[in-house]
Scaffold this motif. Structure first.
Motif, PDB file in Angstrom:
ATOM      1  N   ASP A  66      32.038  24.876  36.375  1.00  0.00           N
ATOM      2  CA  ASP A  66      31.117  24.095  35.559  1.00  0.00           C
ATOM      3  C   ASP A  66      31.753  23.568  34.278  1.00  0.00           C
ATOM      4  OD1 ASP A  66      28.434  23.117  35.619  1.00  0.00           O
ATOM      5  OD2 ASP A  66      27.939  24.434  33.938  1.00  0.00           O
ATOM      6  N   ARG A  67      33.082  23.594  34.215  1.00  0.00           N
ATOM      7  CA  ARG A  67      33.782  23.048  33.059  1.00  0.00           C
ATOM      8  C   ARG A  67      34.781  22.014  33.549  1.00  0.00           C
ATOM      9  NH1 ARG A  67      34.946  28.663  29.720  1.00  0.00           N
ATOM     10  NH2 ARG A  67      32.751  29.178  29.329  1.00  0.00           N
ATOM     11  N   GLY A  68      34.523  20.775  33.243  1.00  0.00           N
ATOM     12  CA  GLY A  68      35.363  19.711  33.770  1.00  0.00           C
ATOM     13  C   GLY A  68      34.907  19.315  35.162  1.00  0.00           C
ATOM     14  N   ALA A 188      39.981  19.233  26.290  1.00  0.00           N
ATOM     15  CA  ALA A 188      39.542  18.325  27.348  1.00  0.00           C
ATOM     16  C   ALA A 188      38.027  18.213  27.370  1.00  0.00           C
ATOM     17  CB  ALA A 188      40.065  18.814  28.696  1.00  0.00           C
ATOM     18  N   MET A 189      37.342  19.323  27.143  1.00  0.00           N
ATOM     19  CA  MET A 189      35.883  19.287  27.122  1.00  0.00           C
ATOM     20  C   MET A 189      35.369  18.463  25.945  1.00  0.00           C
ATOM     21  SD  MET A 189      34.928  20.888  29.810  1.00  0.00           S
ATOM     22  CE  MET A 189      33.176  21.050  29.486  1.00  0.00           C
ATOM     23  N   ASP A 190      36.041  18.561  24.807  1.00  0.00           N
ATOM     24  CA  ASP A 190      35.645  17.749  23.651  1.00  0.00           C
ATOM     25  C   ASP A 190      35.773  16.264  23.966  1.00  0.00           C
ATOM     26  OD1 ASP A 190      35.024  19.923  22.125  1.00  0.00           O
ATOM     27  OD2 ASP A 190      36.949  19.985  21.053  1.00  0.00           O
ATOM     28  N   ARG A 191      36.876  15.893  24.636  1.00  0.00           N
ATOM     29  CA  ARG A 191      37.068  14.484  24.982  1.00  0.00           C
ATOM     30  C   ARG A 191      35.982  14.017  25.944  1.00  0.00           C
ATOM     31  NH1 ARG A 191      42.534  16.058  25.181  1.00  0.00           N
ATOM     32  NH2 ARG A 191      42.432  16.236  27.460  1.00  0.00           N
ATOM     33  N   LEU A 192      35.607  14.896  26.897  1.00  0.00           N
ATOM     34  CA  LEU A 192      34.569  14.538  27.863  1.00  0.00           C
ATOM     35  C   LEU A 192      33.241  14.303  27.158  1.00  0.00           C
ATOM     36  CD1 LEU A 192      33.774  14.208  30.845  1.00  0.00           C
ATOM     37  CD2 LEU A 192      33.296  16.648  30.905  1.00  0.00           C
ATOM     38  N   TRP A 193      32.906  15.160  26.195  1.00  0.00           N
ATOM     39  CA  TRP A 193      31.662  15.004  25.453  1.00  0.00           C
ATOM     40  C   TRP A 193      31.642  13.679  24.692  1.00  0.00           C
ATOM     41  CZ3 TRP A 193      27.064  17.140  25.608  1.00  0.00           C
ATOM     42  CH2 TRP A 193      26.913  18.408  26.177  1.00  0.00           C
ATOM     43  N   GLU A 194      32.797  13.289  24.182  1.00  0.00           N
ATOM     44  CA  GLU A 194      32.868  12.044  23.439  1.00  0.00           C
ATOM     45  C   GLU A 194      32.673  10.831  24.334  1.00  0.00           C
ATOM     46  OE1 GLU A 194      36.637  12.133  21.572  1.00  0.00           O
ATOM     47  OE2 GLU A 194      36.104  13.725  20.152  1.00  0.00           O
ATOM     48  N   GLU A 195      33.119  10.944  25.600  1.00  0.00           N
ATOM     49  CA  GLU A 195      33.065   9.815  26.524  1.00  0.00           C
ATOM     50  C   GLU A 195      31.708   9.657  27.180  1.00  0.00           C
ATOM     51  OE1 GLU A 195      36.148  10.679  29.263  1.00  0.00           O
ATOM     52  OE2 GLU A 195      37.774  10.358  27.815  1.00  0.00           O
ATOM     53  N   GLU A 196      30.981  10.774  27.401  1.00  0.00           N
ATOM     54  CA  GLU A 196      29.735  10.704  28.158  1.00  0.00           C
ATOM     55  C   GLU A 196      28.569  10.265  27.279  1.00  0.00           C
ATOM     56  OE1 GLU A 196      29.027  14.378  30.150  1.00  0.00           O
ATOM     57  OE2 GLU A 196      30.257  13.790  31.842  1.00  0.00           O
ATOM     58  N   ALA A 202      13.187  16.267  27.583  1.00  0.00           N
ATOM     59  CA  ALA A 202      13.043  17.610  28.138  1.00  0.00           C
ATOM     60  C   ALA A 202      13.685  17.739  29.506  1.00  0.00           C
ATOM     61  CB  ALA A 202      11.554  17.973  28.228  1.00  0.00           C
ATOM     62  N   GLU A 203      13.908  16.608  30.190  1.00  0.00           N
ATOM     63  CA  GLU A 203      14.481  16.686  31.535  1.00  0.00           C
ATOM     64  C   GLU A 203      15.983  16.893  31.505  1.00  0.00           C
ATOM     65  OE1 GLU A 203      12.768  16.714  34.408  1.00  0.00           O
ATOM     66  OE2 GLU A 203      11.054  16.806  33.067  1.00  0.00           O
ATOM     67  N   ALA A 204      16.608  16.757  30.335  1.00  0.00           N
ATOM     68  CA  ALA A 204      18.053  16.911  30.253  1.00  0.00           C
ATOM     69  C   ALA A 204      18.407  18.380  30.149  1.00  0.00           C
ATOM     70  CB  ALA A 204      18.583  16.160  29.028  1.00  0.00           C
ATOM     71  N   PRO A 205      19.063  18.970  31.173  1.00  0.00           N
ATOM     72  CA  PRO A 205      19.393  20.388  31.127  1.00  0.00           C
ATOM     73  C   PRO A 205      20.545  20.650  30.183  1.00  0.00           C
ATOM     74  CG  PRO A 205      20.313  19.390  33.097  1.00  0.00           C
ATOM     75  CD  PRO A 205      19.480  18.328  32.429  1.00  0.00           C
ATOM     76  N   GLY A 206      20.587  21.848  29.627  1.00  0.00           N
ATOM     77  CA  GLY A 206      21.711  22.232  28.784  1.00  0.00           C
ATOM     78  C   GLY A 206      22.971  22.388  29.604  1.00  0.00           C
ATOM     79  N   GLU A 207      24.114  22.162  28.981  1.00  0.00           N
ATOM     80  CA  GLU A 207      25.378  22.245  29.710  1.00  0.00           C
ATOM     81  C   GLU A 207      25.717  23.672  30.108  1.00  0.00           C
ATOM     82  OE1 GLU A 207      27.387  19.829  30.819  1.00  0.00           O
ATOM     83  OE2 GLU A 207      25.775  18.506  30.219  1.00  0.00           O
ATOM     84  N   ASP A 208      25.133  24.675  29.403  1.00  0.00           N
ATOM     85  CA  ASP A 208      25.425  26.063  29.726  1.00  0.00           C
ATOM     86  C   ASP A 208      24.382  26.676  30.633  1.00  0.00           C
ATOM     87  OD1 ASP A 208      23.397  25.975  27.918  1.00  0.00           O
ATOM     88  OD2 ASP A 208      24.128  27.649  26.692  1.00  0.00           O
TER      89      ASP A 208
END
Length: 227
Positions: A66-68, A188-196, A202-208
């Protein structure tokens, strides 16, 4: 419990009910169709999982899958990425499920590998092998990437490749995986967050958040660990 069903359960997010059925999982791991060495590896994997605290096992799963995107268990993400073709492919897959008497009993994506394996374990073996042969290059990369991360999950992907009886050179996949940049590092996760794009509401689930509870079934049946 068939081999594909067992691999489906083991690759899925490890919910606490899994520990309640440890004896059945160990019994299923003693699969006569496997070589002695593969049976021993599979039994070791199951025993190691059952010895692990559920919260720790869940954290390991999330850290790997669930990471990347490179270890995603969503098969069409590897094939189509974010293109429009992915949406149509998922529509076609849902229709294939329905033609054969299956309905998704929870809100989830149909290309999730454990879900697909549960479907295939109830299809003729030739058809299941054909599906897995087509997915072979993806499964090979997942096996190689998991091995690069020193994860025991690599063995489960290798077993799917062997089940499909496809001709796949894992040495090529391992070489590719060794040369790739990891996409699960904090940078890499920081870069992904910046790009998305940011998701709102309420329908958006948390990443964790762990995957939602899921079932796939013939009418009136539900997904369970036991056969």
């Amino acid at each position: 419990m068939s081999l594909l069903k067992l691999l489906s359960v083991l690759l899925d997010y490890p919910r606490e009910e899994l520990w309640e059925h440890g004896a059945e999982l160990l019994e299923a791991a003693d699969e006569p169709a496997l070589s002695g060495s593969r049976r021993a590896e599979l039994e070791w994997f199951v025993r190691d999982l059952l010895r692990t605290d559920p919260l720790e096992a869940q954290d390991r799963w999330l850290s790997l899958f669930d990471r990347g995107r490179s270890m995603s268990l969503l098969m069409f993400e590897h094939i189509h990425g974010e293109s429009r073709d992915r949406g149509q492919a998922m529509v076609d897959l849902v229709e294939a499920y329905r033609r054969n008497g299956f309905e998704l009993a929870a809100r989830e994506l149909p290309d999730y590998l454990p879900l697909l394996l549960e479907y295939l374990q109830q299809r003729p073996q030739e058809e299941a092998r054909d599906w897995l042969q087509h997915l072979g290059p993806i499964l090979g990369l997942l096996a190689a990437r998991a091995e690069e991360r020193k994860s025991p999950y690599a063995m489960l992907f290798e077993m799917l490749i062997e089940y499909a009886d496809g001709k796949l050179d894992l040495r090529v996949m391992r070489q590719r995986a060794s040369e790739e940049s990891r996409d699960d590092t904090p940078e890499a996760m920081d870069r992904l967050w910046e790009e998305e794009a940011v998701r709102f509401g309420a329908e958006a689930p948390g990443e964790d958040c762990p995957p939602a509870a899921r079932t796939i079934a013939r009418p009136a049946a539900t997904r369970q660990v036991q056969p």
